[in-house]
Motif scaffolding. Sequence first.
Motif, PDB file in Angstrom:
ATOM      1  N   PRO A  25       0.325   3.408   3.272  1.00 57.71           N
ATOM      2  CA  PRO A  25       1.161   3.345   4.563  1.00 57.71           C
ATOM      3  C   PRO A  25       0.138   2.998   5.797  1.00 57.71           C
ATOM      4  O   PRO A  25      -1.174   3.651   5.530  1.00 57.71           O
ATOM      5  N   GLY A  26       0.609   2.390   6.693  1.00 58.29           N
ATOM      6  CA  GLY A  26      -0.026   1.920   8.007  1.00 58.29           C
ATOM      7  C   GLY A  26      -0.749   1.090   7.737  1.00 58.29           C
ATOM      8  O   GLY A  26      -1.356   0.615   8.949  1.00 58.29           O
ATOM      9  N   GLN A  27      -0.995   0.231   6.621  1.00 55.15           N
ATOM     10  CA  GLN A  27      -1.998  -0.920   6.456  1.00 55.15           C
ATOM     11  C   GLN A  27      -1.157  -2.114   5.931  1.00 55.15           C
ATOM     12  O   GLN A  27      -1.898  -2.982   5.666  1.00 55.15           O
ATOM     13  N   GLU A  28       0.155  -2.253   6.283  1.00 56.70           N
ATOM     14  CA  GLU A  28       0.882  -3.240   5.976  1.00 56.70           C
ATOM     15  C   GLU A  28       0.335  -4.546   6.461  1.00 56.70           C
ATOM     16  O   GLU A  28       0.663  -5.691   5.798  1.00 56.70           O
ATOM     17  N   ASP A  29      -0.079  -4.820   7.810  1.00 56.91           N
ATOM     18  CA  ASP A  29      -0.529  -5.847   8.452  1.00 56.91           C
ATOM     19  C   ASP A  29      -1.710  -6.460   7.303  1.00 56.91           C
ATOM     20  O   ASP A  29      -1.949  -7.748   7.693  1.00 56.91           O
ATOM     21  N   VAL A  30      -2.473  -5.831   6.824  1.00 57.96           N
ATOM     22  CA  VAL A  30      -3.313  -6.232   6.290  1.00 57.96           C
ATOM     23  C   VAL A  30      -3.279  -6.274   4.367  1.00 57.96           C
ATOM     24  O   VAL A  30      -4.460  -6.062   3.972  1.00 57.96           O
ATOM     25  N   TYR A  31      -2.188  -6.093   4.247  1.00 58.44           N
ATOM     26  CA  TYR A  31      -1.841  -5.966   2.656  1.00 58.44           C
ATOM     27  C   TYR A  31      -2.445  -7.319   2.110  1.00 58.44           C
ATOM     28  O   TYR A  31      -2.974  -7.118   0.722  1.00 58.44           O
ATOM     29  N   LEU A  32      -2.290  -8.575   2.572  1.00 56.32           N
ATOM     30  CA  LEU A  32      -2.940  -9.820   2.060  1.00 56.32           C
ATOM     31  C   LEU A  32      -4.628  -9.289   1.746  1.00 56.32           C
ATOM     32  O   LEU A  32      -4.911  -9.998   0.681  1.00 56.32           O
ATOM     33  N   TRP A  33      -5.316  -8.967   2.603  1.00 56.59           N
ATOM     34  CA  TRP A  33      -6.610  -8.667   2.447  1.00 56.59           C
ATOM     35  C   TRP A  33      -6.786  -7.636   1.473  1.00 56.59           C
ATOM     36  O   TRP A  33      -7.705  -7.642   0.721  1.00 56.59           O
ATOM     37  N   ILE A  34      -5.956  -6.571   1.532  1.00 54.60           N
ATOM     38  CA  ILE A  34      -6.133  -5.539   0.588  1.00 54.60           C
ATOM     39  C   ILE A  34      -6.056  -5.845  -1.027  1.00 54.60           C
ATOM     40  O   ILE A  34      -6.682  -5.399  -2.008  1.00 54.60           O
ATOM     41  N   SER A  35      -4.911  -7.102  -1.117  1.00 53.44           N
ATOM     42  CA  SER A  35      -4.871  -7.587  -2.154  1.00 53.44           C
ATOM     43  C   SER A  35      -5.964  -8.094  -2.959  1.00 53.44           C
ATOM     44  O   SER A  35      -6.361  -8.147  -4.136  1.00 53.44           O
ATOM     45  N   ILE A  36      -6.921  -8.582  -2.328  1.00 55.41           N
ATOM     46  CA  ILE A  36      -8.122  -9.353  -2.914  1.00 55.41           C
ATOM     47  C   ILE A  36      -9.052  -8.456  -3.771  1.00 55.41           C
ATOM     48  O   ILE A  36      -9.070  -8.676  -4.944  1.00 55.41           O
ATOM     49  N   PRO A  37      -9.418  -7.103  -3.302  1.00 56.02           N
ATOM     50  CA  PRO A  37     -10.006  -6.405  -4.284  1.00 56.02           C
ATOM     51  C   PRO A  37      -9.288  -5.677  -5.301  1.00 56.02           C
ATOM     52  O   PRO A  37      -9.736  -5.604  -6.478  1.00 56.02           O
ATOM     53  N   PHE A  38      -7.808  -5.689  -5.346  1.00 55.14           N
ATOM     54  CA  PHE A  38      -6.962  -5.093  -6.392  1.00 55.14           C
ATOM     55  C   PHE A  38      -7.022  -6.351  -7.291  1.00 55.14           C
ATOM     56  O   PHE A  38      -7.032  -5.957  -8.462  1.00 55.14           O
ATOM     57  N   CYS A  39      -7.010  -7.397  -6.945  1.00 50.65           N
ATOM     58  CA  CYS A  39      -6.782  -8.615  -7.832  1.00 50.65           C
ATOM     59  C   CYS A  39      -8.136  -8.639  -8.668  1.00 50.65           C
ATOM     60  O   CYS A  39      -8.116  -8.855  -9.858  1.00 50.65           O
ATOM     61  N   LEU A  40      -9.383  -8.517  -7.778  1.00 48.54           N
ATOM     62  CA  LEU A  40     -10.542  -8.556  -8.656  1.00 48.54           C
ATOM     63  C   LEU A  40     -10.638  -7.633  -9.697  1.00 48.54           C
ATOM     64  O   LEU A  40     -11.161  -7.497 -10.633  1.00 48.54           O
ATOM     65  N   MET A  41      -9.979  -6.290  -9.235  1.00 46.41           N
ATOM     66  CA  MET A  41     -10.255  -5.047 -10.070  1.00 46.41           C
ATOM     67  C   MET A  41      -9.257  -5.343 -11.717  1.00 46.41           C
ATOM     68  O   MET A  41      -9.790  -5.079 -12.626  1.00 46.41           O
ATOM     69  N   TYR A  42      -8.371  -5.948 -11.303  1.00 45.83           N
ATOM     70  CA  TYR A  42      -7.490  -6.264 -12.309  1.00 45.83           C
ATOM     71  C   TYR A  42      -7.949  -7.274 -13.292  1.00 45.83           C
ATOM     72  O   TYR A  42      -8.064  -7.244 -14.552  1.00 45.83           O
ATOM     73  N   VAL A  43      -8.717  -8.437 -12.429  1.00 45.40           N
ATOM     74  CA  VAL A  43      -9.147  -9.510 -13.557  1.00 45.40           C
ATOM     75  C   VAL A  43     -10.543  -9.106 -14.257  1.00 45.40           C
ATOM     76  O   VAL A  43     -10.681  -9.366 -15.290  1.00 45.40           O
ATOM     77  N   ILE A  44     -11.272  -8.158 -13.539  1.00 42.52           N
ATOM     78  CA  ILE A  44     -12.328  -7.539 -14.176  1.00 42.52           C
ATOM     79  C   ILE A  44     -12.004  -6.728 -15.518  1.00 42.52           C
ATOM     80  O   ILE A  44     -12.657  -6.521 -16.581  1.00 42.52           O
ATOM     81  N   SER A  45     -11.034  -5.866 -15.309  1.00 40.73           N
ATOM     82  CA  SER A  45     -10.414  -5.124 -16.299  1.00 40.73           C
ATOM     83  C   SER A  45      -9.969  -5.811 -17.427  1.00 40.73           C
ATOM     84  O   SER A  45     -10.452  -5.571 -18.608  1.00 40.73           O
ATOM     85  N   ILE A  46      -9.180  -6.757 -17.125  1.00 39.44           N
ATOM     86  CA  ILE A  46      -8.594  -7.400 -18.147  1.00 39.44           C
ATOM     87  C   ILE A  46      -9.730  -8.313 -18.942  1.00 39.44           C
ATOM     88  O   ILE A  46      -9.409  -8.445 -20.236  1.00 39.44           O
ATOM     89  N   VAL A  47     -10.486  -9.063 -18.272  1.00 36.33           N
ATOM     90  CA  VAL A  47     -11.456 -10.073 -18.934  1.00 36.33           C
ATOM     91  C   VAL A  47     -12.360  -9.213 -19.331  1.00 36.33           C
ATOM     92  O   VAL A  47     -12.854  -9.279 -20.809  1.00 36.33           O
ATOM     93  N   GLY A  48     -12.761  -7.845 -18.980  1.00 38.96           N
ATOM     94  CA  GLY A  48     -14.090  -6.979 -19.659  1.00 38.96           C
ATOM     95  C   GLY A  48     -13.504  -6.348 -20.933  1.00 38.96           C
ATOM     96  O   GLY A  48     -14.221  -6.594 -21.865  1.00 38.96           O
ATOM     97  N   ASN A  49     -12.247  -5.889 -20.842  1.00 37.10           N
ATOM     98  CA  ASN A  49     -11.623  -5.354 -22.151  1.00 37.10           C
ATOM     99  C   ASN A  49     -11.240  -6.262 -23.052  1.00 37.10           C
ATOM    100  O   ASN A  49     -11.538  -5.989 -24.495  1.00 37.10           O
TER     101      ASN A  49
END
Length: 322
Positions: A25-49
Amino acid sequence: MSTYIMPADNNTKFKSAMFLLTGIPGQEDVYLWISIPFCLMYVISIVGNSVILFIIKTDPSLHEPMYIFLSMLAVTDLGLSISTIPTTLGIFLFNSREISLNACFAQLFFIHSFSYIESSVLLLMAFDRFIAICNPLRYASILTPPRIYRMGLLFVLRSLALIFPLPFLLKRFRYCRANVLSHSYCLHQEVMKMACSDITVNSIYGFTIKLLSVGLDSLFIFFSYVMILKTVLSVTSPTECLRALNTCVSHLWAVLLFYIPDIGLSVIHRFGNSSSHLLQIILGYVYLLVPPLMNPVVYSVKSKHLRARIIRVFFNCFWEAP
């Protein structure tokens, strides 16, 4: 953003209801930037496992109980990551907050199922360390591959059987309250609070299965390490003592990464109505994103055998690439 509120009359059809998921909440304007670390975490999780699964499957020298249990943990972590990807990235990339009731029920079924399975796998891994340290001479005869697979299947069936009634218990409700959820995914303990019906059965059942799965698993893990510590302290050589404890470090990290946010989130949802909403959101992300991200990293760093195999595979791929 408008909020969907269902009318409270008897003709309300639950199929017409929608839930609204929440990012940060309150960070809607920067969701696209927030998505970058989330995408990295998902990629590392899936690739690593996935890499850990590939290495263990293709290397016969890793077909040992410890690594078989690790492959089970990797499969479970993949399931947890995949269960939350569509809605979490949907919010941060496309600001897509709506989710239908049936989709929400399906998601919470998979999230809770994989969560309970992970708790069971961590218990099996504690049992593996207990046998390896407290009864090493019978280690190979006790933890045979067929027995390991039967134990794994038993715990998977236990988790599925405990979680299976939840969507049906939720489906019988009418949802007529403000239906904005606190997370970017669906959890039973939160969805049931959106109902305008009596949720006593759901509350008692959810608390009971939590005790029968995560509660008992964590208790047995604790007892396992009490026995391990007792055995290790009886060893006269400090070197042997440290060597034995070092084999448990990776598992202890996995246990702490899973149980601390899991228990904390459960307590906040049930008893912490006055707690910080931001704390609840952050703990929710830690609960489902950090274990699948960190488990392959921790095990790859701490296990020399596994680390050597991973380095060899990447080294061969690098040199064989055109």
